[in-house]
Design an enzyme around this catalytic site. Structure first.
Site, PDB file in Angstrom:
ATOM      1  N   TYR A 159     -13.719   7.930  -3.290  1.00 20.09           N
ATOM      2  CA  TYR A 159     -14.121   8.758  -2.420  1.00 20.09           C
ATOM      3  C   TYR A 159     -14.917   8.092  -1.608  1.00 20.09           C
ATOM      4  O   TYR A 159     -14.555   8.276  -0.112  1.00 20.09           O
ATOM      5  CB  TYR A 159     -14.880  10.255  -2.960  1.00 20.09           C
ATOM      6  CG  TYR A 159     -15.132  11.007  -2.207  1.00 20.09           C
ATOM      7  CD1 TYR A 159     -14.559  12.079  -1.534  1.00 20.09           C
ATOM      8  CD2 TYR A 159     -16.580  11.079  -1.639  1.00 20.09           C
ATOM      9  CE1 TYR A 159     -14.981  12.981  -0.751  1.00 20.09           C
ATOM     10  CE2 TYR A 159     -17.058  12.064  -0.841  1.00 20.09           C
ATOM     11  CZ  TYR A 159     -16.276  13.128  -0.380  1.00 20.09           C
ATOM     12  OH  TYR A 159     -16.751  13.989   0.426  1.00 20.09           O
ATOM     13  N   LYS A 163     -13.812   7.437   2.781  1.00 18.70           N
ATOM     14  CA  LYS A 163     -14.704   8.151   3.795  1.00 18.70           C
ATOM     15  C   LYS A 163     -15.096   6.825   4.717  1.00 18.70           C
ATOM     16  O   LYS A 163     -15.094   7.259   5.843  1.00 18.70           O
ATOM     17  CB  LYS A 163     -15.592   9.036   3.461  1.00 18.70           C
ATOM     18  CG  LYS A 163     -15.191  10.185   2.643  1.00 18.70           C
ATOM     19  CD  LYS A 163     -14.764  11.116   3.466  1.00 18.70           C
ATOM     20  CE  LYS A 163     -14.423  12.531   3.109  1.00 18.70           C
ATOM     21  NZ  LYS A 163     -13.651  13.561   4.029  1.00 18.70           N
TER      22      LYS A 163
HETATM   23  N1  LIG Z   1     -18.741  19.944  -0.196  1.00 20.67           N
HETATM   24  C1  LIG Z   1     -19.678  19.138  -0.194  1.00 20.67           C
HETATM   25  O1  LIG Z   1     -20.784  18.899  -0.411  1.00 20.67           O
HETATM   26  C2  LIG Z   1     -19.164  17.951   0.878  1.00 20.67           C
HETATM   27  C3  LIG Z   1     -20.187  16.976   1.146  1.00 20.67           C
HETATM   28  C4  LIG Z   1     -19.747  15.923   2.035  1.00 20.67           C
HETATM   29  C5  LIG Z   1     -18.578  16.085   2.850  1.00 20.67           C
HETATM   30  N2  LIG Z   1     -17.698  17.239   2.343  1.00 20.67           N
HETATM   31  C6  LIG Z   1     -16.175  16.999   3.070  1.00 20.67           C
HETATM   32  O2  LIG Z   1     -16.090  18.283   3.420  1.00 20.67           O
HETATM   33  C7  LIG Z   1     -14.788  18.625   3.673  1.00 20.67           C
HETATM   34  C8  LIG Z   1     -14.105  19.872   3.120  1.00 20.67           C
HETATM   35  O3  LIG Z   1     -14.582  19.909   1.692  1.00 20.67           O
HETATM   36  P1  LIG Z   1     -15.019  21.258   0.760  1.00 20.67           P
HETATM   37  O4  LIG Z   1     -16.258  20.884   0.389  1.00 20.67           O
HETATM   38  O5  LIG Z   1     -14.827  22.328   1.675  1.00 20.67           O
HETATM   39  O6  LIG Z   1     -14.022  21.110  -0.354  1.00 20.67           O
HETATM   40  P2  LIG Z   1     -12.892  22.007  -0.713  1.00 20.67           P
HETATM   41  O7  LIG Z   1     -13.200  23.429  -0.898  1.00 20.67           O
HETATM   42  O8  LIG Z   1     -12.334  21.314  -1.880  1.00 20.67           O
HETATM   43  O9  LIG Z   1     -11.847  21.662   0.409  1.00 20.67           O
HETATM   44  C9  LIG Z   1     -11.088  20.450   0.438  1.00 20.67           C
HETATM   45  C10 LIG Z   1      -9.574  21.095   1.098  1.00 20.67           C
HETATM   46  O10 LIG Z   1      -8.848  20.109   1.300  1.00 20.67           O
HETATM   47  C11 LIG Z   1      -7.454  20.485   0.903  1.00 20.67           C
HETATM   48  N3  LIG Z   1      -6.364  19.553   0.623  1.00 20.67           N
HETATM   49  C12 LIG Z   1      -6.460  18.369  -0.564  1.00 20.67           C
HETATM   50  N4  LIG Z   1      -5.426  17.702  -0.433  1.00 20.67           N
HETATM   51  C13 LIG Z   1      -4.849  18.223   0.836  1.00 20.67           C
HETATM   52  C14 LIG Z   1      -3.629  17.585   1.341  1.00 20.67           C
HETATM   53  N5  LIG Z   1      -3.052  16.575   0.845  1.00 20.67           N
HETATM   54  N6  LIG Z   1      -3.181  18.167   2.384  1.00 20.67           N
HETATM   55  C15 LIG Z   1      -3.844  19.206   2.771  1.00 20.67           C
HETATM   56  N7  LIG Z   1      -4.941  19.640   2.462  1.00 20.67           N
HETATM   57  C16 LIG Z   1      -5.534  19.243   1.596  1.00 20.67           C
HETATM   58  C17 LIG Z   1      -7.716  21.508  -0.140  1.00 20.67           C
HETATM   59  O11 LIG Z   1      -6.548  22.228  -0.198  1.00 20.67           O
HETATM   60  P3  LIG Z   1      -5.953  22.762  -1.763  1.00 20.67           P
HETATM   61  O12 LIG Z   1      -6.477  24.068  -1.792  1.00 20.67           O
HETATM   62  O13 LIG Z   1      -4.477  22.914  -1.441  1.00 20.67           O
HETATM   63  O14 LIG Z   1      -6.272  21.746  -2.517  1.00 20.67           O
HETATM   64  C18 LIG Z   1      -9.095  22.212   0.224  1.00 20.67           C
HETATM   65  O15 LIG Z   1      -8.693  23.150   1.376  1.00 20.67           O
HETATM   66  C19 LIG Z   1     -13.953  17.168   2.915  1.00 20.67           C
HETATM   67  O16 LIG Z   1     -13.704  16.455   3.896  1.00 20.67           O
HETATM   68  C20 LIG Z   1     -15.090  16.753   2.116  1.00 20.67           C
HETATM   69  O17 LIG Z   1     -15.088  15.332   1.932  1.00 20.67           O
HETATM   70  C21 LIG Z   1     -18.078  17.986   1.549  1.00 20.67           C
END
Ligand SMILES: NC(=O)c1ccc[n+]([C@@H]2O[C@H](COP(=O)([O-])OP(=O)(O)OC[C@H]3O[C@@H](n4cnc5c(N)ncnc54)[C@H](OP(=O)(O)O)[C@@H]3O)[C@@H](O)[C@H]2O)c1
Length: 237
Positions: A159, A163
């Site tokens: 991961y 990034k």
């Molecule tokens: N949550 C945190 O604390 C945090 C911290 C730092 C950065 N981020 C970043 O924030 C962003 C959003 O993450 P989140 O926290 O909202 O997590 P999340 O709810 O797991 O969202 C991730 C999304 O990516 C989609 N995805 C995965 N593989 C894919 C693919 N091959 N094609 C298209 N979509 C795909 C998933 O869709 P499916 O429903 O189909 O699986 C899901 O909708 C990410 O870039 C993550 O790295 C999050």
């Protein structure tokens, strides 16, 4: 009335992606809510339309599939005629507690395929349409873990590396775009910990609060390009 700006957000059926779509719709941007599952994407789009945002389209989009990314851009062109904002939000975090010396290489490659190559694929397919507008914005959603200073044993190797590579893609693209006459800014931003499926840590902020920290990079008239931010604060590379 002029045509509203149009945004595409990847991985937008849940979490931060959906909150970004809602915030963009509230700012009167037409939004393509995309997700791997067409029915989830249509369901999420219908939710925003019920909230009073008419210019919302639900589209199937898997960032690892070139046919899917290309078709999504074609559908946006057909429906809205333009694309002004691309948010590469889709990501996977599938190597928790792994170590760099032993992480399964299939997991490593699968992570980069979504988080890095998938984002670049999306950019490559979207840029021709984005270039036809006046100005455009690309936001790559990264993490504090992307910083080279954060490469400790406490972060997931696949991961974190994916990034960091996305940060490098951001810099390369920003340099390239600065040399042509397009007004397309590309930046990377970390939301910090967000209460989503990806992160169950107590005390994380809501997806809505996290989305609001990034909006300026998408909506302000003048923004930098090639930056790495948390809110408006630059983060160390
Ligand atoms: N949550 C945190 O604390 C945090 C911290 C730092 C950065 N981020 C970043 O924030 C962003 C959003 O993450 P989140 O926290 O909202 O997590 P999340 O709810 O797991 O969202 C991730 C999304 O990516 C989609 N995805 C995965 N593989 C894919 C693919 N091959 N094609 C298209 N979509 C795909 C998933 O869709 P499916 O429903 O189909 O699986 C899901 O909708 C990410 O870039 C993550 O790295 C999050």
């Amino acid at each position: 009335m002029s045509t509203p700006r149009v945004a595409l957000v990847t991985g937008a059926t849940t979490g931060l992606g959906f909150a970004l779509c809602r915030a963009l719709a509230q700012a009167e941007v037409a939004v393509a809510v995309t997700g791997r599952s067409r029915s989830d994407a249509e369901h999420a789009a219908a939710q925003l339309r019920r909230e009073g945002h008419e210019q919302v389209l639900g589209l199937a989009l898997d960032v690892t599939d070139p046919v899917s990314t290309s078709r999504a851009v074609t559908d946006i062109h057909r429906t809205f005629g333009r694309l002004d904002i691309l948010v590469n939000n889709a990501a996977v975090a599938i190597d928790p507690r792994a170590a760099a010396s032993t992480v399964a290489l299939e997991v490593f490659e699968a992570t980069l395929a979504v988080n890095t190559t998938g984002a670049l694929r999306m950019i490559q397919h979207a840029l021709p349409l984005m270039r036809t507008g006046g100005s455009a914005r690309i936001l790559n959603v990264v993490s504090h873990m992307a910083s080279l200073g954060e490469m400790t044993t406490s972060t997931s190797p696949a991961y974190a590396v994916s990034k960091t590579a996305l940060l490098a893609v951001t810099r390369k693209l920003a340099a390239e775009l600065a040399e042509d006459d397009s007004d397309i800014a590309v930046n990377a931003a970390s939301p910090g910990p967000v209460d989503t499926r990806m992160n169950y840590r107590p005390g994380a902020q809501s997806p809505e609060d996290a989305a609001s920290t990034m909006l300026w990079l998408l909506l302000d008239e003048k923004v930098p390009s090639g930056g790495f931010f948390h809110g408006r604060d630059p983060l160390p590379w």
